[in-house]
Design a protein around this motif. Structure first.
Motif, short mmCIF file in Angstrom:
data_model
loop_
_atom_site.label_atom_id
_atom_site.label_comp_id
_atom_site.label_asym_id
_atom_site.label_seq_id
_atom_site.Cartn_x
_atom_site.Cartn_y
_atom_site.Cartn_z
N ALA A 173 9.19 -9.50 4.82
CA ALA A 173 9.39 -10.27 6.04
C ALA A 173 8.64 -9.61 7.19
O ALA A 173 8.75 -8.39 7.38
CB ALA A 173 10.87 -10.38 6.38
N LEU A 174 7.89 -10.40 7.93
CA LEU A 174 7.31 -9.94 9.20
C LEU A 174 8.29 -10.30 10.30
O LEU A 174 8.59 -11.48 10.51
CB LEU A 174 5.95 -10.60 9.45
N VAL A 175 8.80 -9.30 10.99
CA VAL A 175 9.92 -9.48 11.92
C VAL A 175 9.45 -9.16 13.33
O VAL A 175 9.01 -8.05 13.62
CB VAL A 175 11.10 -8.56 11.53
N MET A 176 9.54 -10.15 14.23
CA MET A 176 9.09 -9.99 15.61
C MET A 176 10.24 -10.27 16.58
O MET A 176 10.55 -11.42 16.88
CB MET A 176 7.91 -10.93 15.92
N PRO A 177 10.90 -9.24 17.11
CA PRO A 177 11.90 -9.45 18.16
C PRO A 177 11.20 -9.75 19.49
O PRO A 177 10.19 -9.12 19.83
CB PRO A 177 12.64 -8.11 18.23
N VAL A 178 11.73 -10.69 20.25
CA VAL A 178 11.14 -11.03 21.55
C VAL A 178 12.25 -11.12 22.59
O VAL A 178 13.41 -11.42 22.27
CB VAL A 178 10.36 -12.36 21.50
N TYR A 179 11.87 -10.86 23.83
CA TYR A 179 12.83 -10.89 24.94
C TYR A 179 12.11 -11.38 26.19
O TYR A 179 11.36 -10.64 26.81
CB TYR A 179 13.42 -9.49 25.16
N ASN A 180 12.31 -12.65 26.52
CA ASN A 180 11.73 -13.25 27.74
C ASN A 180 10.22 -13.02 27.82
O ASN A 180 9.69 -12.64 28.87
CB ASN A 180 12.42 -12.68 28.98
N GLU A 181 9.53 -13.23 26.71
CA GLU A 181 8.09 -13.01 26.66
C GLU A 181 7.32 -14.30 26.94
O GLU A 181 7.89 -15.39 26.97
CB GLU A 181 7.70 -12.49 25.27
N ASP A 182 6.01 -14.14 27.13
CA ASP A 182 5.11 -15.28 27.27
C ASP A 182 5.09 -16.02 25.93
O ASP A 182 4.55 -15.53 24.94
CB ASP A 182 3.71 -14.77 27.65
N THR A 183 5.64 -17.23 25.91
CA THR A 183 5.81 -17.95 24.65
C THR A 183 4.48 -18.25 23.98
O THR A 183 4.35 -18.12 22.75
CB THR A 183 6.58 -19.26 24.90
N ALA A 184 3.48 -18.65 24.75
CA ALA A 184 2.18 -18.97 24.17
C ALA A 184 1.59 -17.74 23.48
O ALA A 184 1.04 -17.84 22.38
CB ALA A 184 1.24 -19.50 25.24
N LEU A 198 -1.84 -23.35 22.72
CA LEU A 198 -0.40 -23.33 23.01
C LEU A 198 -0.12 -23.36 24.50
O LEU A 198 0.83 -24.01 24.95
CB LEU A 198 0.22 -22.08 22.39
N ALA A 199 -0.94 -22.66 25.28
CA ALA A 199 -0.74 -22.68 26.72
C ALA A 199 -0.87 -24.10 27.25
O ALA A 199 -0.12 -24.52 28.15
CB ALA A 199 -1.74 -21.76 27.40
N ASP A 200 -1.80 -24.87 26.71
CA ASP A 200 -1.98 -26.26 27.13
C ASP A 200 -0.82 -27.12 26.63
O ASP A 200 -0.29 -27.97 27.36
CB ASP A 200 -3.31 -26.78 26.60
N THR A 201 -0.38 -26.89 25.40
CA THR A 201 0.70 -27.68 24.82
C THR A 201 2.02 -27.45 25.56
O THR A 201 2.80 -28.38 25.77
CB THR A 201 0.87 -27.33 23.34
N LEU A 202 2.26 -26.20 25.94
CA LEU A 202 3.53 -25.86 26.57
C LEU A 202 3.51 -26.01 28.08
O LEU A 202 4.50 -25.67 28.75
CB LEU A 202 3.90 -24.40 26.22
N ALA A 203 2.41 -26.52 28.62
CA ALA A 203 2.31 -26.67 30.07
C ALA A 203 3.06 -27.91 30.54
O ALA A 203 2.50 -28.84 31.12
CB ALA A 203 0.83 -26.76 30.48
#
Length: 681
Positions: A94-105, A587-592
């Motif tokens: 498993a590739l495991v990436m914890p995130v906390y209020n990060e830039d979603t894109a 992604l930046a365009d999609t999530l805008a």
């Protein structure tokens, strides 16, 4: 390995003893005073610190040179090697990436790029990817769900992608990883830990996996991360230093650590069974900052694995392990404040029972990485006081009533030799790194050629010398604050730099600049002979605002235009890095989409509402928000409009699937009864 360690420790001890003896001889030429003794006491740990750093980097340079002579290089696996590594009997990873209020894109661009690279290598079927969110911002949470939904169904043949957001953020990153291990770890043999800005090439992931497969005694293999994608002068400065000198540190640590290596918290593969049995972290007695939750968990987890008999190794010879640097000196210090508290907590763990002595050495190295700053500051203050006493004191030629004079003894020559030796310990490893970089023809060409490479080392050395006193003051403040009971807050790391004005820089550095001006006046008035020796320190302190403006501004910088501080990945990015850039733009365009619109859509759209409620329900757990806050948010969404809810109210509603379902039903009924009114709401 025993011979290596003995040689390494003998080298460190010899250099420490020789430099300390020389220092004592210089000070004792005319007798030792209490001030001299204080200087010696502070000098010894600083000399030992420089000696171990020099020996580690020198050993790393020799190991890299020997590795190149023998022509060893880990390349992509052939078809037979891939087939062997994809045996269904082997455990999944498993590739495991914890995130906390990060830039979603940026987060999902990295995920998409690594999934694509694994598919391109033809090894997707052995890997799954998990994004483990501790995000508290409701708007970022919804953006993460949208990005995950888009990425999950983007193309066939990619590693499966899972997303989970915890309702309770207990124990931060360590709690996030622990929950993954407890709930899903049984389905996997190993996990590759990632940070939100990690970029690992598929070949690197594959080699880490196969090395773990090959040795059942190994529990953890750390791949040293390399900094990439820097956009400010400060980030590119860190990149360049890491590119030229960083491999020496990783190889040198592997040289003397062997199977008692260390863990840096990400870009490593970990055997899940060993991790689950050994790495439950205790809560330290007492209150924060030195008690409570362990912040710097990685060093401790490596020590616990080794205590249980597992090997912890450094894959210093593997390339393709990347991350991004903090964009500004300010952001770097915000991160360092948290790391400082975590590393100082290790003093409570240093003498825990049954730890391997090399693990204790790793812990002590992390502690000294921050304690050296106040030690250097004390040493400079004592040296200034010594210079002042020599300036104002009147020489005494006749002592004890003797009729013959006692002439003062000058040790200027010995002092100059000692200073040169200390500078050698500090700067010679830079020459080792430069020499190895110059010997690498392809790498040298991608860094802009020999002239630009040499010029880059000169620029990096000068800028680092100016930054060092600023970091000394900041780290000293961190250490004093922590030791006097001031805990650190936990904020999301900023990944992009903005525009920095001179006023902003003055406001951020006023304390450092005042210290620099005061020290400069004191030196000129009372010990002018020290002025030239302290010029780099004083210049860095006084000029800290200008340094901030020059290094921290986003956008293009003169160093880039001149081709300085260039790394190979900047001129010829690996495919996975190029894919991150491409996915991030899409992604930046999609999530805008305005956050309010996304929130309203989740409340009104049946499919989106059902998906969100299912995700929250499957996660389990209990929201830490008060029930009356949820009820108030539900009532406001029904009676007024979703767009009028504040962020904390949106979060309260989003964490309550039953309330979400009721609000959706009410809004849907209103839309059915009066489409025009529902549209305006």
């Amino acid at each position: 390995m025993v011979t290596r360690r003995r040689g390494f420790l003998a080298c460190v001890l010899a250099l420490t003893l020789v430099t300390t003896q020389s220092f004592v001889q210089v000070l004792a030429a005319n007798g030792l005073s209490a001030l001299h003794v204080a200087l010696i006491v502070v000098f010894v740990p600083l000399a030992a610190w420089l000696a171990q750093s020099f020996c580690t980097l020198t050993a790393g340079a020799l190991l890299i040179a020997w590795h190149r002579v023998r022509g060893r290089r880990a390349g992509p696996p052939d078809a037979a090697a891939r087939a062997a590594g994809l045996d269904p009997a082997l455990p999944r990873v498993a590739l495991v990436m914890p995130v906390y209020n990060e830039d979603t894109a940026r987060v999902f661009a990295g995920v998409a790029a690594m999934r694509d690279d694994l598919a391109r290598l033809g090894v997707s079927e052995r890997f799954d990817v998990f994004v483990l969110s501790d995000t508290t911002d409701p708007d970022l949470w919804l953006a993460e769900i949208e990005a995950w939904s888009r990425e999950r169904g983007r193309a066939p043949g990619l590693p499966r992608l899972y997303y989970r957001r915890r309702l309770d953020n207990a124990r931060r990153k360590t709690g996030n990883i622990a929950e993954f291990v407890e709930r899903w770890g049984g389905g996997y043999g190993a996990m590759v830990t990632l940070d939100a800005d990690s970029i690992l090439e598929a070949v690197t992931i594959w080699h880490l996996t196969r090395r773990l497969d090959a040795d059942p005694r190994v529990a953890l293999i750390q791949a040293p991360p390399k900094l990439v994608r820097g956009r400010t002068a400060f980030a590119r400065l860190l990149q360049f230093a890491g590119d030229v000198y960083g491999p020496l540190g990783a190889a040198g640590t592997a040289f003397w650590a062997g199977g008692e290596g260390n863990y840096w918290g990400h870009n490593a593969i970990i055997r899940l069974g060993a991790f689950a049995r050994c790495c439950g972290l205790p809560t330290l007695p007492g209150r924060a900052p030195l008690g409570g939750e362990i912040l710097s968990h990685d060093f401790v987890e490596a020590a616990l694995l080794r205590r249980a008999g597992w090997r912890v190794e450094m894959a210093w010879d593997l390339a393709g392990s990347c991350e991004e640097a903090p964009p500004t000196l300010t952001d770097f210090m915000v991160r360092d404040r948290r790391w400082c508290q975590g590393n100082l907590q290790h003093g409570r763990i240093l003498f825990a029972r049954r730890l391997h002595w090399v693990s204790r050495l790793h812990l002590m190295t992390g502690i000294m990485g921050y304690l050296t700053s106040p030690l250097w500051l004390v040493f400079l203050l004592l040296a200034g006081l010594q210079a002042w006493t020599l300036t104002v004191a009147e020489p005494v030629y006749f002592q004890g009533g003797t009729p013959w004079p006692t002439w003062p003894i000058s040790r200027e020559d010995e002092a100059a030799v000692l200073l040169a030796a200390m500078m050698g310990l500090l700067f010679l490893p830079k020459l080792w790194g430069l020499g190895l970089a110059l010997a690498d023809r392809r790498g040298c060409r991608l860094r802009g050629g020999r002239a630009r490479l040499v010029a880059g080392v000169v620029v990096e050395t000068v800028l680092s010398a100016l930054i060092a006193p600023v970091m000394m003051i900041r780290h000293t403040r961190f250490v004093v604050a922590i030791l006097t009971g001031s805990p650190v807050g936990w904020t999301a790391q900023r990944r992009r730099a903005g525009r920095v004005t001179l006023r902003d820089a003055l406001r951020a550095n006023v304390d450092v600049m005042v210290i620099g001006v005061g020290a400069s006046v004191a030196v000129l008035m009372h010990a002018p002979s020290l002025g030239w020796w302290l010029l780099p320190v004083l210049a860095g302190l006084v000029g800290s605002p200008l340094l901030t403006v020059m290094l921290d501004n986003g956008g293009d910088d003169g160093l880039r235009r001149w081709g300085l501080l260039t790394i190979p990945e900047e001129r010829r990015p690996p495919p996975v890095v190029r894919m991150v850039d491409a996915h991030e733009a899409v992604l930046a365009d999609t999530l805008a989409v305005p956050a309010v619109e996304r929130f309203s859509a989740v409340l009104t759209d049946p499919a989106l509402n059902a998906r969100h409620c299912a995700l929250v329900g499957e996660t389990g757990g209990i929201s830490g928000l008060a029930p009356d806050a949820v009820a108030r948010a539900e009532a406001l969404a029904m009676q007024l409009a979703p767009a009028l809810l504040r962020p904390e109210e949106r979060r309260a509603l989003l964490e309550a699937p039953d309330s979400m379902a009721r609000v959706h039903a009410a809004l849907w009924a209103r839309r059915t009864a009066d489409p025009a009114a529902a549209a305006t709401g």
